[in-house]
Each structure stands twice: as C-alpha cells, then as structure tokens.
Design a protein around this motif. Structure first.
Motif, short mmCIF file in Angstrom:
data_model
loop_
_atom_site.label_atom_id
_atom_site.label_comp_id
_atom_site.label_asym_id
_atom_site.label_seq_id
_atom_site.Cartn_x
_atom_site.Cartn_y
_atom_site.Cartn_z
N MET A 142 0.85 -1.18 0.00
CA MET A 142 0.00 0.00 0.00
C MET A 142 0.89 1.24 0.00
O MET A 142 1.85 1.33 0.75
CB MET A 142 -0.90 0.03 1.23
N ARG A 143 0.54 2.21 -0.85
CA ARG A 143 1.26 3.49 -0.91
C ARG A 143 0.36 4.60 -0.38
O ARG A 143 -0.81 4.69 -0.75
CB ARG A 143 1.68 3.78 -2.34
N ILE A 144 0.93 5.45 0.48
CA ILE A 144 0.16 6.53 1.11
C ILE A 144 0.82 7.87 0.82
O ILE A 144 2.03 8.03 1.00
CB ILE A 144 0.08 6.31 2.63
N ASP A 145 0.01 8.83 0.38
CA ASP A 145 0.45 10.22 0.25
C ASP A 145 0.26 10.84 1.64
O ASP A 145 -0.86 10.97 2.12
CB ASP A 145 -0.39 10.94 -0.79
N ALA A 146 1.34 11.19 2.27
CA ALA A 146 1.30 11.58 3.68
C ALA A 146 0.89 13.02 3.95
O ALA A 146 0.83 13.42 5.10
CB ALA A 146 2.66 11.31 4.31
N HIS A 147 0.60 13.80 2.90
CA HIS A 147 0.33 15.20 3.20
C HIS A 147 -0.19 15.94 1.97
O HIS A 147 0.49 16.03 0.97
CB HIS A 147 1.65 15.83 3.66
N GLN A 148 -1.40 16.44 2.06
CA GLN A 148 -1.88 17.39 1.07
C GLN A 148 -2.93 18.29 1.69
O GLN A 148 -3.46 17.99 2.75
CB GLN A 148 -2.41 16.73 -0.21
N HIS A 149 -3.18 19.39 1.03
CA HIS A 149 -4.17 20.36 1.48
C HIS A 149 -5.18 20.58 0.36
O HIS A 149 -4.85 20.49 -0.81
CB HIS A 149 -3.51 21.72 1.75
N TYR A 150 -6.41 20.92 0.75
CA TYR A 150 -7.41 21.42 -0.17
C TYR A 150 -7.72 22.84 0.27
O TYR A 150 -7.66 23.15 1.47
CB TYR A 150 -8.71 20.60 -0.10
N TRP A 151 -8.07 23.71 -0.67
CA TRP A 151 -8.49 25.05 -0.27
C TRP A 151 -9.41 25.66 -1.30
O TRP A 151 -9.45 25.27 -2.44
CB TRP A 151 -7.31 25.98 -0.01
N LYS A 152 -10.17 26.63 -0.80
CA LYS A 152 -11.07 27.43 -1.64
C LYS A 152 -10.63 28.88 -1.46
O LYS A 152 -10.71 29.43 -0.35
CB LYS A 152 -12.52 27.24 -1.19
N ILE A 153 -10.14 29.48 -2.52
CA ILE A 153 -9.56 30.82 -2.47
C ILE A 153 -10.52 31.83 -1.82
O ILE A 153 -10.10 32.66 -1.03
CB ILE A 153 -9.14 31.29 -3.88
N LEU B 287 -6.82 16.26 -7.13
CA LEU B 287 -5.80 15.34 -6.65
C LEU B 287 -5.93 13.94 -7.25
O LEU B 287 -4.93 13.28 -7.55
CB LEU B 287 -5.85 15.25 -5.12
N ILE B 288 -7.14 13.47 -7.46
CA ILE B 288 -7.38 12.08 -7.87
C ILE B 288 -6.57 11.65 -9.09
O ILE B 288 -5.96 10.58 -9.06
CB ILE B 288 -8.89 11.82 -8.04
N PRO B 289 -6.49 12.44 -10.16
CA PRO B 289 -5.68 11.98 -11.30
C PRO B 289 -4.21 11.75 -10.94
O PRO B 289 -3.58 10.81 -11.44
CB PRO B 289 -5.81 13.12 -12.32
N HIS B 290 -3.67 12.57 -10.05
CA HIS B 290 -2.27 12.40 -9.63
C HIS B 290 -2.09 11.15 -8.78
O HIS B 290 -1.08 10.45 -8.89
CB HIS B 290 -1.79 13.63 -8.87
N LEU B 291 -3.09 10.86 -7.95
CA LEU B 291 -3.03 9.64 -7.13
C LEU B 291 -3.04 8.41 -8.03
O LEU B 291 -2.24 7.48 -7.83
CB LEU B 291 -4.21 9.58 -6.16
#
Length: 57
Positions: free
Chosen positions: A1-12, A36-40
């Motif tokens: 299993m691979r985990i992306d350990a850190h990301q943020h979402y924001w609304k300007i 993010l989904i396409p990059h994952l």
C-alpha cells in the motif's frame, strides 16, 4: 500500500491562506479532491492524509 502523507485542499474565496495571492498563479485557484485524484491514480497512491492548516474551519 502506498500513502500520500500530506496534502491540502483550499477554496480561495474563504481567504484562509493570505500568502496565496494572484502573484502565485499556480496556487491561486481552488484545490479539491477532484484535482488530486488523477495524480493519485497516475502515481499508484492508495490512501491519503489531508492536513487542515487553515486558522479556522
């Protein structure tokens, strides 16, 4: 299993991050899960951890 350990979402429009300004055009836009989904998928990431760094919710 691979985990992306850190990301943020924001609304300007929420103005949570005053340092994200039009002078940083690559970041000065909304970022949500659909961005993010396409990059994952491309990098075969199975799970992620979202980090809340805004000074309010």
């Amino acid at each position: 299993m691979r985990i992306d350990a850190h990301q943020h979402y924001w609304k300007i429009s929420r103005n949570d991050y005053g340092w994200i300004t039009p002078e940083i055009p690559i970041l000065y836009r909304d970022f949500f899960e659909e961005n993010l989904i396409p990059h994952l998928k491309k990098n075969q990431i199975d799970k992620t951890i979202v980090v809340q760094a805004a000074p309010h919710h």
